[in-house]
Design a protein around this motif. Structure first.
Motif, mmCIF file in Angstrom:
data_model
loop_
_atom_site.group_PDB
_atom_site.id
_atom_site.type_symbol
_atom_site.label_atom_id
_atom_site.label_comp_id
_atom_site.label_asym_id
_atom_site.label_seq_id
_atom_site.Cartn_x
_atom_site.Cartn_y
_atom_site.Cartn_z
ATOM 1 N N ILE A 42 0.849 -1.196 0.000
ATOM 2 C CA ILE A 42 0.000 0.000 0.000
ATOM 3 C C ILE A 42 0.879 1.239 0.000
ATOM 4 O O ILE A 42 1.730 1.418 0.873
ATOM 5 N N ASP A 43 0.686 2.064 -1.024
ATOM 6 C CA ASP A 43 1.481 3.287 -1.135
ATOM 7 C C ASP A 43 0.544 4.475 -1.314
ATOM 8 O O ASP A 43 -0.094 4.616 -2.357
ATOM 9 N N LEU A 44 0.457 5.301 -0.279
ATOM 10 C CA LEU A 44 -0.442 6.460 -0.327
ATOM 11 C C LEU A 44 0.319 7.768 -0.530
ATOM 12 O O LEU A 44 -0.196 8.848 -0.231
ATOM 13 N N THR A 45 1.513 7.662 -1.085
ATOM 14 C CA THR A 45 2.301 8.864 -1.374
ATOM 15 C C THR A 45 1.478 9.812 -2.253
ATOM 16 O O THR A 45 0.839 9.384 -3.209
ATOM 17 N N GLY A 83 -0.960 4.436 10.835
ATOM 18 C CA GLY A 83 -1.018 3.490 9.706
ATOM 19 C C GLY A 83 -0.983 4.207 8.369
ATOM 20 O O GLY A 83 -0.276 3.796 7.445
ATOM 21 N N LEU A 84 -1.746 5.288 8.265
ATOM 22 C CA LEU A 84 -1.780 6.034 6.998
ATOM 23 C C LEU A 84 -0.442 6.722 6.746
ATOM 24 O O LEU A 84 0.072 6.721 5.613
ATOM 25 N N ALA A 85 0.133 7.297 7.803
ATOM 26 C CA ALA A 85 1.446 7.946 7.654
ATOM 27 C C ALA A 85 2.495 6.914 7.256
ATOM 28 O O ALA A 85 3.357 7.175 6.408
ATOM 29 N N GLY A 86 2.404 5.733 7.853
ATOM 30 C CA GLY A 86 3.352 4.654 7.538
ATOM 31 C C GLY A 86 3.240 4.196 6.093
ATOM 32 O O GLY A 86 4.179 3.628 5.532
ATOM 33 N N SER A 87 2.081 4.428 5.480
ATOM 34 C CA SER A 87 1.890 4.065 4.071
ATOM 35 C C SER A 87 2.178 5.242 3.142
ATOM 36 O O SER A 87 1.873 5.194 1.949
ATOM 37 N N GLY A 88 2.706 6.325 3.694
ATOM 38 C CA GLY A 88 3.176 7.439 2.861
ATOM 39 C C GLY A 88 2.221 8.600 2.715
ATOM 40 O O GLY A 88 2.547 9.588 2.051
ATOM 41 N N ALA A 89 1.014 8.506 3.329
ATOM 42 C CA ALA A 89 0.072 9.625 3.206
ATOM 43 C C ALA A 89 0.550 10.808 4.041
ATOM 44 O O ALA A 89 1.236 10.646 5.044
ATOM 45 N N SER A 90 0.137 11.982 3.599
ATOM 46 C CA SER A 90 0.314 13.186 4.407
ATOM 47 C C SER A 90 -0.906 13.231 5.322
ATOM 48 O O SER A 90 -2.045 13.212 4.851
ATOM 49 N N VAL A 91 -0.673 13.245 6.643
ATOM 50 C CA VAL A 91 -1.778 13.027 7.579
ATOM 51 C C VAL A 91 -2.065 14.273 8.416
ATOM 52 O O VAL A 91 -1.157 14.960 8.882
ATOM 53 N N ILE A 92 -3.380 14.533 8.588
ATOM 54 C CA ILE A 92 -3.820 15.620 9.470
ATOM 55 C C ILE A 92 -4.536 14.982 10.652
ATOM 56 O O ILE A 92 -5.549 14.291 10.465
ATOM 57 N N VAL A 93 -3.991 15.187 11.843
ATOM 58 C CA VAL A 93 -4.653 14.656 13.039
ATOM 59 C C VAL A 93 -5.569 15.736 13.614
ATOM 60 O O VAL A 93 -5.396 16.934 13.361
ATOM 61 N N ASN A 94 -6.541 15.284 14.382
ATOM 62 C CA ASN A 94 -7.529 16.213 14.950
ATOM 63 C C ASN A 94 -7.946 15.760 16.350
ATOM 64 O O ASN A 94 -8.087 14.569 16.619
#
Ligand code: NAD
Length: 264
Positions: free
Chosen positions: A3-6, A26-37
């Protein structure tokens, strides 16, 4: 499958603790840019640090906003602009006898657990449809189907999320946007750990022993006979948010250890 969410940006509501924080990691580990809230800046900052500590090189930022209010959702949507992945995770639960639940509690539960996802989807889904790619995931619950008699108001909100999720999926017809819900069962999140700790203190035992007996006593049909970890739930969410999950749309995906006996 890798899974590559770059290149994809993901917003995870209520991600300063529990399942939401695990999804953010998990999403960050797959390369996504993540916004926490979360509601407070201090806990948002702490969550950002935790994601960075868990995933080296993580691209993560945060927005403090209370998603149980219209103003909070508006502020959050304005701060994040074009997100590709929206995880409607923020949610509250509280066991209470039906006859003791006042209107205000029903309203608060509905605003937090259902309207948050409605408001954010209304704000962010048009951009996904326009760009012809997007993922919306509602974190519902096994309690959407097995309504718990000790918190009927909670079960009601979790069923409502399934209706909203399926309805929104109908609006994606012919596009590369998907809308799904994930149904966790008992999961050892921070909120649940606190809840078990309080129960253990009342019963005079340890939180570990309470965790051990809780599923067997209260969710006897569980096939795994234990709590799931937050990571086990996050794994399903990361998958359904991925490019690889492109043919899964309008689904209610279970991560509840087999509590629900029905096959469909
Ligand atoms: P948790 O209490 O451990 O964490 C909830 C997070 O949401 C926290 O970060 C909290 O600060 C945040 N939050 C709460 N209200 C908010 C608001 N108004 N605005 C912004 N953030 C807010 O909870 P959890 O157990 O990780 O649950 C997460 C989701 O998973 C919920 O929707 C819950 O219904 C669902 N779920 C949990 C379980 C379980 O056993 N843990 C089972 C089924 C479904």
């Amino acid at each position: 499958m890798k899974i590559d969410l770059t290149g994809k940006t993901a917003l995870v509501t209520g991600s300063t603790a529990g399942i939401g924080l695990a999804i953010a990691k998990g999403l960050a580990g797959s390369g996504a840019s993540v916004i926490v809230n979360g509601r407070k800046q201090a806990t948002v900052d702490k969550a950002i640090a935790e994601v960075k500590a868990a995933v080296s090189g993580a691209d993560v930022r945060g927005v403090a906003a209370d998603v149980s209010t219209a103003a909070g959702c508006d502020a959050l949507a304005a701060a994040v602009a074009d997100v590709d992945i929206l995880i409607n995770n923020a949610g509250i639960f509280e066991p209470k006898d039906f006859f003791d639940i006042p209107d205000a509690d029903w309203t608060r539960m509905f605003e937090t657990n259902v309207l948050s996802g409605v408001r954010l989807s209304r704000a962010l889904m048009p951009g996904m449809l326009k760009r012809n790619w997007g993922r919306i995931v509602f974190i519902s619950s096994e309690s959407a189907i097995n309504i718990p008699k000790e918190m009927i108001h909670y079960g009601f909100t979790k069923t409502a999320q399934l209706a909203v999720s399926r309805g929104l999926a109908e609006l994606t017809s012919g596009t590369a946007v998907t809308v799904n819900s994930v149904l966790p069962g008992p999961t050892l999140s921070d909120g649940v750990s606190d809840f078990l700790g309080a129960m253990a203190t009342q019963a005079g035992g340890s939180a570990e022993a309470m965790a051990d007996s809780f599923v067997k006593e209260h969710r006897g049909s569980s096939l795994i006979q234990r709590f799931a970890s937050v990571e086990e739930v996050a794994n399903m969410v990361v998958y359904v948010a991925s490019k690889e999950a492109s043919a899964t749309n309008g689904a209610a995906l279970r991560v509840e250890g087999g509590i629900l006996r029905g096959i469909a």
